[in-house]
Design a protein around this motif. Structure first.
Motif, PDB file in Angstrom:
ATOM      1  N   LYS A  19      12.872 -16.242   8.078  1.00  0.00           N
ATOM      2  CA  LYS A  19      12.453 -15.756   6.751  1.00  0.00           C
ATOM      3  C   LYS A  19      11.330 -16.641   6.193  1.00  0.00           C
ATOM      4  O   LYS A  19      10.388 -16.133   5.558  1.00  0.00           O
ATOM      5  CB  LYS A  19      13.647 -15.748   5.803  1.00  0.00           C
ATOM      6  CG  LYS A  19      14.686 -14.676   6.125  1.00  0.00           C
ATOM      7  CD  LYS A  19      14.135 -13.267   5.919  1.00  0.00           C
ATOM      8  CE  LYS A  19      13.915 -12.973   4.452  1.00  0.00           C
ATOM      9  NZ  LYS A  19      13.422 -11.584   4.237  1.00  0.00           N
ATOM     10  N   ARG A  20      11.415 -17.922   6.417  1.00  0.00           N
ATOM     11  CA  ARG A  20      10.350 -18.810   5.941  1.00  0.00           C
ATOM     12  C   ARG A  20       9.049 -18.535   6.685  1.00  0.00           C
ATOM     13  O   ARG A  20       7.970 -18.533   6.079  1.00  0.00           O
ATOM     14  CB  ARG A  20      10.774 -20.263   6.146  1.00  0.00           C
ATOM     15  CG  ARG A  20      11.839 -20.738   5.160  1.00  0.00           C
ATOM     16  CD  ARG A  20      12.100 -22.209   5.328  1.00  0.00           C
ATOM     17  NE  ARG A  20      10.868 -22.993   5.135  1.00  0.00           N
ATOM     18  CZ  ARG A  20      10.800 -24.312   5.346  1.00  0.00           C
ATOM     19  NH1 ARG A  20      11.883 -24.973   5.767  1.00  0.00           N
ATOM     20  NH2 ARG A  20       9.671 -24.958   5.142  1.00  0.00           N
ATOM     21  N   LEU A  21       9.149 -18.275   7.980  1.00  0.00           N
ATOM     22  CA  LEU A  21       7.944 -17.933   8.751  1.00  0.00           C
ATOM     23  C   LEU A  21       7.341 -16.628   8.254  1.00  0.00           C
ATOM     24  O   LEU A  21       6.116 -16.482   8.188  1.00  0.00           O
ATOM     25  CB  LEU A  21       8.293 -17.825  10.246  1.00  0.00           C
ATOM     26  CG  LEU A  21       8.590 -19.132  10.976  1.00  0.00           C
ATOM     27  CD1 LEU A  21       9.063 -18.851  12.400  1.00  0.00           C
ATOM     28  CD2 LEU A  21       7.342 -20.022  10.999  1.00  0.00           C
ATOM     29  N   GLN A  22       8.209 -15.693   7.909  1.00  0.00           N
ATOM     30  CA  GLN A  22       7.724 -14.410   7.384  1.00  0.00           C
ATOM     31  C   GLN A  22       7.009 -14.618   6.048  1.00  0.00           C
ATOM     32  O   GLN A  22       5.941 -14.022   5.803  1.00  0.00           O
ATOM     33  CB  GLN A  22       8.892 -13.439   7.217  1.00  0.00           C
ATOM     34  CG  GLN A  22       8.465 -12.038   6.812  1.00  0.00           C
ATOM     35  CD  GLN A  22       9.665 -11.119   6.637  1.00  0.00           C
ATOM     36  OE1 GLN A  22      10.592 -11.445   5.898  1.00  0.00           O
ATOM     37  NE2 GLN A  22       9.632  -9.988   7.321  1.00  0.00           N
ATOM     38  N   ASP A  23       7.582 -15.444   5.192  1.00  0.00           N
ATOM     39  CA  ASP A  23       6.945 -15.720   3.896  1.00  0.00           C
ATOM     40  C   ASP A  23       5.603 -16.430   4.088  1.00  0.00           C
ATOM     41  O   ASP A  23       4.616 -16.103   3.403  1.00  0.00           O
ATOM     42  CB  ASP A  23       7.867 -16.591   3.032  1.00  0.00           C
ATOM     43  CG  ASP A  23       9.130 -15.846   2.608  1.00  0.00           C
ATOM     44  OD1 ASP A  23       9.110 -14.605   2.641  1.00  0.00           O
ATOM     45  OD2 ASP A  23      10.127 -16.503   2.285  1.00  0.00           O
ATOM     46  N   ASP A  24       5.569 -17.389   5.020  1.00  0.00           N
ATOM     47  CA  ASP A  24       4.328 -18.112   5.281  1.00  0.00           C
ATOM     48  C   ASP A  24       3.246 -17.158   5.821  1.00  0.00           C
ATOM     49  O   ASP A  24       2.068 -17.240   5.429  1.00  0.00           O
ATOM     50  CB  ASP A  24       4.551 -19.240   6.282  1.00  0.00           C
ATOM     51  CG  ASP A  24       5.390 -20.355   5.700  1.00  0.00           C
ATOM     52  OD1 ASP A  24       5.512 -20.419   4.449  1.00  0.00           O
ATOM     53  OD2 ASP A  24       5.915 -21.169   6.492  1.00  0.00           O
ATOM     54  N   GLU A  25       3.642 -16.270   6.708  1.00  0.00           N
ATOM     55  CA  GLU A  25       2.691 -15.310   7.270  1.00  0.00           C
ATOM     56  C   GLU A  25       2.176 -14.369   6.193  1.00  0.00           C
ATOM     57  O   GLU A  25       0.985 -14.033   6.168  1.00  0.00           O
ATOM     58  CB  GLU A  25       3.373 -14.529   8.403  1.00  0.00           C
ATOM     59  CG  GLU A  25       2.480 -13.523   9.108  1.00  0.00           C
ATOM     60  CD  GLU A  25       1.358 -14.181   9.884  1.00  0.00           C
ATOM     61  OE1 GLU A  25       0.408 -13.491  10.251  1.00  0.00           O
ATOM     62  OE2 GLU A  25       1.445 -15.417  10.141  1.00  0.00           O
ATOM     63  N   ARG A  26       3.053 -13.953   5.314  1.00  0.00           N
ATOM     64  CA  ARG A  26       2.647 -13.067   4.213  1.00  0.00           C
ATOM     65  C   ARG A  26       1.672 -13.782   3.274  1.00  0.00           C
ATOM     66  O   ARG A  26       0.672 -13.212   2.836  1.00  0.00           O
ATOM     67  CB  ARG A  26       3.864 -12.576   3.464  1.00  0.00           C
ATOM     68  CG  ARG A  26       3.528 -11.553   2.357  1.00  0.00           C
ATOM     69  CD  ARG A  26       4.764 -11.150   1.579  1.00  0.00           C
ATOM     70  NE  ARG A  26       5.753 -10.487   2.427  1.00  0.00           N
ATOM     71  CZ  ARG A  26       6.946 -11.020   2.704  1.00  0.00           C
ATOM     72  NH1 ARG A  26       7.271 -12.205   2.218  1.00  0.00           N
ATOM     73  NH2 ARG A  26       7.789 -10.344   3.440  1.00  0.00           N
ATOM     74  N   ASP A  27       1.987 -15.048   2.975  1.00  0.00           N
ATOM     75  CA  ASP A  27       1.099 -15.799   2.077  1.00  0.00           C
ATOM     76  C   ASP A  27      -0.274 -16.016   2.702  1.00  0.00           C
ATOM     77  O   ASP A  27      -1.303 -15.936   2.015  1.00  0.00           O
ATOM     78  CB  ASP A  27       1.728 -17.155   1.744  1.00  0.00           C
ATOM     79  CG  ASP A  27       2.983 -17.025   0.901  1.00  0.00           C
ATOM     80  OD1 ASP A  27       3.143 -15.946   0.271  1.00  0.00           O
ATOM     81  OD2 ASP A  27       3.798 -17.953   0.884  1.00  0.00           O
ATOM     82  N   ASN A  28      -0.289 -16.290   3.999  1.00  0.00           N
ATOM     83  CA  ASN A  28      -1.573 -16.501   4.672  1.00  0.00           C
ATOM     84  C   ASN A  28      -2.422 -15.237   4.654  1.00  0.00           C
ATOM     85  O   ASN A  28      -3.636 -15.293   4.457  1.00  0.00           O
ATOM     86  CB  ASN A  28      -1.339 -16.929   6.113  1.00  0.00           C
ATOM     87  CG  ASN A  28      -0.768 -18.352   6.223  1.00  0.00           C
ATOM     88  OD1 ASN A  28      -0.969 -19.155   5.301  1.00  0.00           O
ATOM     89  ND2 ASN A  28      -0.083 -18.628   7.311  1.00  0.00           N
ATOM     90  N   ASN A  29      -1.777 -14.103   4.828  1.00  0.00           N
ATOM     91  CA  ASN A  29      -2.527 -12.842   4.808  1.00  0.00           C
ATOM     92  C   ASN A  29      -3.058 -12.524   3.414  1.00  0.00           C
ATOM     93  O   ASN A  29      -4.128 -11.922   3.266  1.00  0.00           O
ATOM     94  CB  ASN A  29      -1.645 -11.696   5.307  1.00  0.00           C
ATOM     95  CG  ASN A  29      -1.368 -11.788   6.793  1.00  0.00           C
ATOM     96  OD1 ASN A  29      -2.143 -12.379   7.544  1.00  0.00           O
ATOM     97  ND2 ASN A  29      -0.248 -11.213   7.224  1.00  0.00           N
ATOM     98  N   ASN A  30      -2.298 -12.928   2.411  1.00  0.00           N
ATOM     99  CA  ASN A  30      -2.734 -12.643   1.039  1.00  0.00           C
ATOM    100  C   ASN A  30      -3.889 -13.529   0.596  1.00  0.00           C
ATOM    101  O   ASN A  30      -4.651 -13.162  -0.314  1.00  0.00           O
ATOM    102  CB  ASN A  30      -1.559 -12.841   0.053  1.00  0.00           C
ATOM    103  CG  ASN A  30      -0.498 -11.772   0.234  1.00  0.00           C
ATOM    104  OD1 ASN A  30      -0.786 -10.678   0.730  1.00  0.00           O
ATOM    105  ND2 ASN A  30       0.732 -12.078  -0.161  1.00  0.00           N
ATOM    106  N   THR A  31      -4.005 -14.672   1.218  1.00  0.00           N
ATOM    107  CA  THR A  31      -5.081 -15.590   0.822  1.00  0.00           C
ATOM    108  C   THR A  31      -6.384 -15.329   1.580  1.00  0.00           C
ATOM    109  O   THR A  31      -7.417 -15.944   1.283  1.00  0.00           O
ATOM    110  CB  THR A  31      -4.663 -17.035   1.040  1.00  0.00           C
ATOM    111  OG1 THR A  31      -4.316 -17.215   2.434  1.00  0.00           O
ATOM    112  CG2 THR A  31      -3.479 -17.393   0.165  1.00  0.00           C
ATOM    113  N   VAL A  32      -6.284 -14.471   2.585  1.00  0.00           N
ATOM    114  CA  VAL A  32      -7.493 -14.173   3.371  1.00  0.00           C
ATOM    115  C   VAL A  32      -8.413 -13.256   2.604  1.00  0.00           C
ATOM    116  O   VAL A  32      -7.968 -12.261   2.045  1.00  0.00           O
ATOM    117  CB  VAL A  32      -7.086 -13.542   4.721  1.00  0.00           C
ATOM    118  CG1 VAL A  32      -8.358 -13.106   5.490  1.00  0.00           C
ATOM    119  CG2 VAL A  32      -6.274 -14.514   5.541  1.00  0.00           C
TER     120      VAL A  32
END
Length: 209
Positions: free
Chosen positions: A196-209
């Protein structure tokens, strides 16, 4: 045990009336005949003796039978065909041993799969405390670097979360021995939270792109 030798008696002394009974060897399963030449009219009397109970002999026969069966099994395992006492192919006995060997192999494979499964879950339970985010991330994504890979991080995380979701772990936990259930559940939860933490990190990275 069959008699290998004979009883020897000294011959009668000339000039005396003393004589010794003559032992007539027979097969082990027949009566033993004693002829007492010193007793008139008793020359044709017989005495039947039951063979003594020989436990050592019985045990030896059992061991010999086991050895024969083991040799037959190994012969059939190597592709050989058993023969009867007349030298003819004993197809029925050969097929029985082949069927037993096949069943043994199937049972061995079943037990092997269960032991492998059980050992992996025990290792999982033992290493639950070592399930860190970096370790799981490295294992989860290392195959994505293969040149032929077409799977994305997002897809890998999503499929892993579905696989490790605690609500779907009841089938797996139900196959764990009672003493390991709590440890396995702890390991499942640890992995799930990391995912779940990896999923949140991946989501945050995509949102900052």
């Amino acid at each position: 045990m069959s008699t290998k030798g004979y009883f020897a008696f000294p011959p009668s002394t000339p000039g005396t009336s003393r004589s010794y009974p003559t032992f007539i060897p027979q097969s082990p399963n027949t009566k033993e005949t004693f002829v007492d030449e010193s007793a008139p009219g008793q020359g044709d009397e017989t005495r039947s003796e039951e063979p003594p109970h020989d436990e050592a002999r019985i045990n030896r026969l059992h061991e010999e039978q086991k050895l024969v069966e083991m040799n037959e099994t190994e012969w059939v395992r190597s592709g050989g065909v058993l023969r009867d006492a007349q030298g003819r192919r004993d197809k029925a006995r050969t097929e029985r041993i082949r069927a037993e060997l096949k069943l043994q192999e199937e049972e061995k494979a079943k037990m092997g799969r269960w032991r492998e499964y059980d050992e992996r879950w025990k290792a999982l339970a033992a290493d639950a405390a070592a399930f860190t985010l970096p370790a799981i991330s490295e294992f989860l994504f290392e195959s994505l670097s293969v040149r032929a890979n077409t799977v994305t991080k997002k897809s890998r995380i999503r499929s892993s979360i579905l696989r490790w979701h605690p609500d779907k772990s009841s089938l797996v936990v139900g196959r764990v021995v009672a003493g390991d259930v709590d440890a396995v559940r702890e390991g499942i939860h640890a992995v799930f939270h990391c995912l779940k933490r990896l999923q949140d990190d991946e989501r945050d990275n995509n949102n900052t792109v």
